[in-house]
Scaffold this motif. Structure first.
Motif, short mmCIF file in Angstrom:
data_model
loop_
_atom_site.label_atom_id
_atom_site.label_comp_id
_atom_site.label_asym_id
_atom_site.label_seq_id
_atom_site.Cartn_x
_atom_site.Cartn_y
_atom_site.Cartn_z
N ALA A 102 0.81 -1.22 0.00
CA ALA A 102 0.00 0.00 0.00
C ALA A 102 0.85 1.27 0.00
N GLY A 103 2.14 1.13 -0.36
CA GLY A 103 3.01 2.30 -0.41
C GLY A 103 3.38 2.86 0.95
N ARG A 104 3.13 2.08 2.00
CA ARG A 104 3.42 2.55 3.37
C ARG A 104 4.53 1.72 3.99
N ILE A 105 5.45 2.40 4.63
CA ILE A 105 6.54 1.70 5.30
C ILE A 105 6.72 2.28 6.70
N GLN A 106 6.92 1.42 7.64
CA GLN A 106 7.08 1.82 9.03
C GLN A 106 8.50 2.33 9.27
N ALA A 107 8.66 3.18 10.28
CA ALA A 107 9.97 3.76 10.60
C ALA A 107 11.00 2.68 10.91
N LYS A 108 10.60 1.65 11.66
CA LYS A 108 11.56 0.59 12.01
C LYS A 108 12.05 -0.14 10.76
N ASP A 109 11.17 -0.27 9.77
CA ASP A 109 11.57 -0.91 8.51
C ASP A 109 12.52 -0.02 7.71
N MET A 110 12.28 1.29 7.74
CA MET A 110 13.18 2.23 7.06
C MET A 110 14.57 2.20 7.71
N PHE A 111 14.59 2.13 9.06
CA PHE A 111 15.88 2.04 9.75
C PHE A 111 16.61 0.75 9.36
N GLU A 112 15.87 -0.34 9.23
CA GLU A 112 16.47 -1.62 8.83
C GLU A 112 17.01 -1.53 7.40
N MET A 113 16.27 -0.87 6.50
CA MET A 113 16.76 -0.68 5.13
C MET A 113 18.03 0.15 5.13
N ALA A 114 18.08 1.19 5.96
CA ALA A 114 19.27 2.03 6.06
C ALA A 114 20.46 1.23 6.57
N THR A 115 20.22 0.37 7.55
CA THR A 115 21.27 -0.49 8.09
C THR A 115 21.82 -1.42 7.00
N LEU A 116 20.92 -2.02 6.24
CA LEU A 116 21.33 -2.90 5.14
C LEU A 116 22.07 -2.13 4.06
N ALA A 117 21.60 -0.93 3.75
CA ALA A 117 22.26 -0.09 2.74
C ALA A 117 23.68 0.28 3.18
N ASP A 118 23.85 0.54 4.48
CA ASP A 118 25.19 0.83 5.01
C ASP A 118 26.09 -0.40 4.94
N ALA A 119 25.53 -1.54 5.31
CA ALA A 119 26.33 -2.77 5.39
C ALA A 119 26.70 -3.32 4.01
N TYR A 120 25.80 -3.24 3.06
CA TYR A 120 26.02 -3.90 1.77
C TYR A 120 26.13 -2.94 0.58
N GLY A 121 25.94 -1.67 0.80
CA GLY A 121 25.98 -0.72 -0.31
C GLY A 121 26.66 0.57 0.07
N THR A 122 26.20 1.65 -0.52
CA THR A 122 26.78 2.97 -0.29
C THR A 122 26.08 3.71 0.84
N GLY A 123 25.08 3.10 1.42
CA GLY A 123 24.30 3.76 2.46
C GLY A 123 23.14 4.55 1.89
N GLU A 124 22.95 4.44 0.59
CA GLU A 124 21.93 5.21 -0.10
C GLU A 124 20.67 4.36 -0.31
N VAL A 125 19.52 4.95 -0.05
CA VAL A 125 18.22 4.31 -0.32
C VAL A 125 17.45 5.24 -1.24
N ARG A 126 16.97 4.71 -2.35
CA ARG A 126 16.21 5.53 -3.29
C ARG A 126 14.80 5.00 -3.41
N LEU A 127 13.87 5.91 -3.52
CA LEU A 127 12.47 5.55 -3.72
C LEU A 127 12.07 6.04 -5.11
N THR A 128 11.03 5.45 -5.66
CA THR A 128 10.59 5.81 -7.00
C THR A 128 9.09 5.97 -7.04
N VAL A 129 8.59 6.74 -7.98
CA VAL A 129 7.15 6.89 -8.15
C VAL A 129 6.53 5.59 -8.68
#
Length: 133
Positions: A102-129
């Motif tokens: 439904a296009g909705r994401i909880q704060a704890k899930d965003m923090f988890e995505m940021a953690t994964l982005a830091d660990a496995y990528g550049t720390g960048e998270v991009r969203l798209t329309v």
């Protein structure tokens, strides 16, 4: 092999009927000689798509199965299926496509995505329309 279209559209009120029609057709016509032959794909191959569709239609309310009509999906869209890990154009880089219900994401899930982005990528998270396209 990919799924084969039956050229069928089932209204919500008849979904249970359609499932029953498909399963009872399989039950009544499917091979029972061994586990390897007791598969829907072998029944479809033995009966042929038109005969299978006709048999399913006979078991539907009113004895018919509506056709699917015109496909409204734009098959030229290049990013149709982007869930999972995919290579990027840039050498050695990948992206992860994921579903956001439904296009909705909880704060704890965003923090988890940021953690994964830091660990496995550049720390960048991009969203798209196109999320949940």
């Amino acid at each position: 092999e990919e799924a084969i279209s039956m050229d069928a559209w089932v209204p919500e009120a008849h979904v249970i009927h359609a499932c029953d029609a498909i399963l009872t057709t399989f039950r009544d016509f499917g091979a029972r000689s061994g586990r390897q032959k007791c598969r829907m794909m072998w029944l479809m191959k033995d009966m042929g798509l038109e005969n299978f569709r006709d048999e399913v239609a006979k078991r539907m309310p009113g004895g018919k199965l509506e056709t699917e009509g015109t496909d409204l999906v734009d098959s030229t869209h290049k990013r149709r299926d982007y869930h999972g890990v995919h290579k990027q154009k840039q050498e050695g880089l990948n992206y992860v496509g994921m579903n956001v219900p439904a296009g909705r994401i909880q704060a704890k899930d965003m923090f988890e995505m940021a953690t994964l982005a830091d660990a496995y990528g550049t720390g960048e998270v991009r969203l798209t329309v196109e999320q949940n396209y």
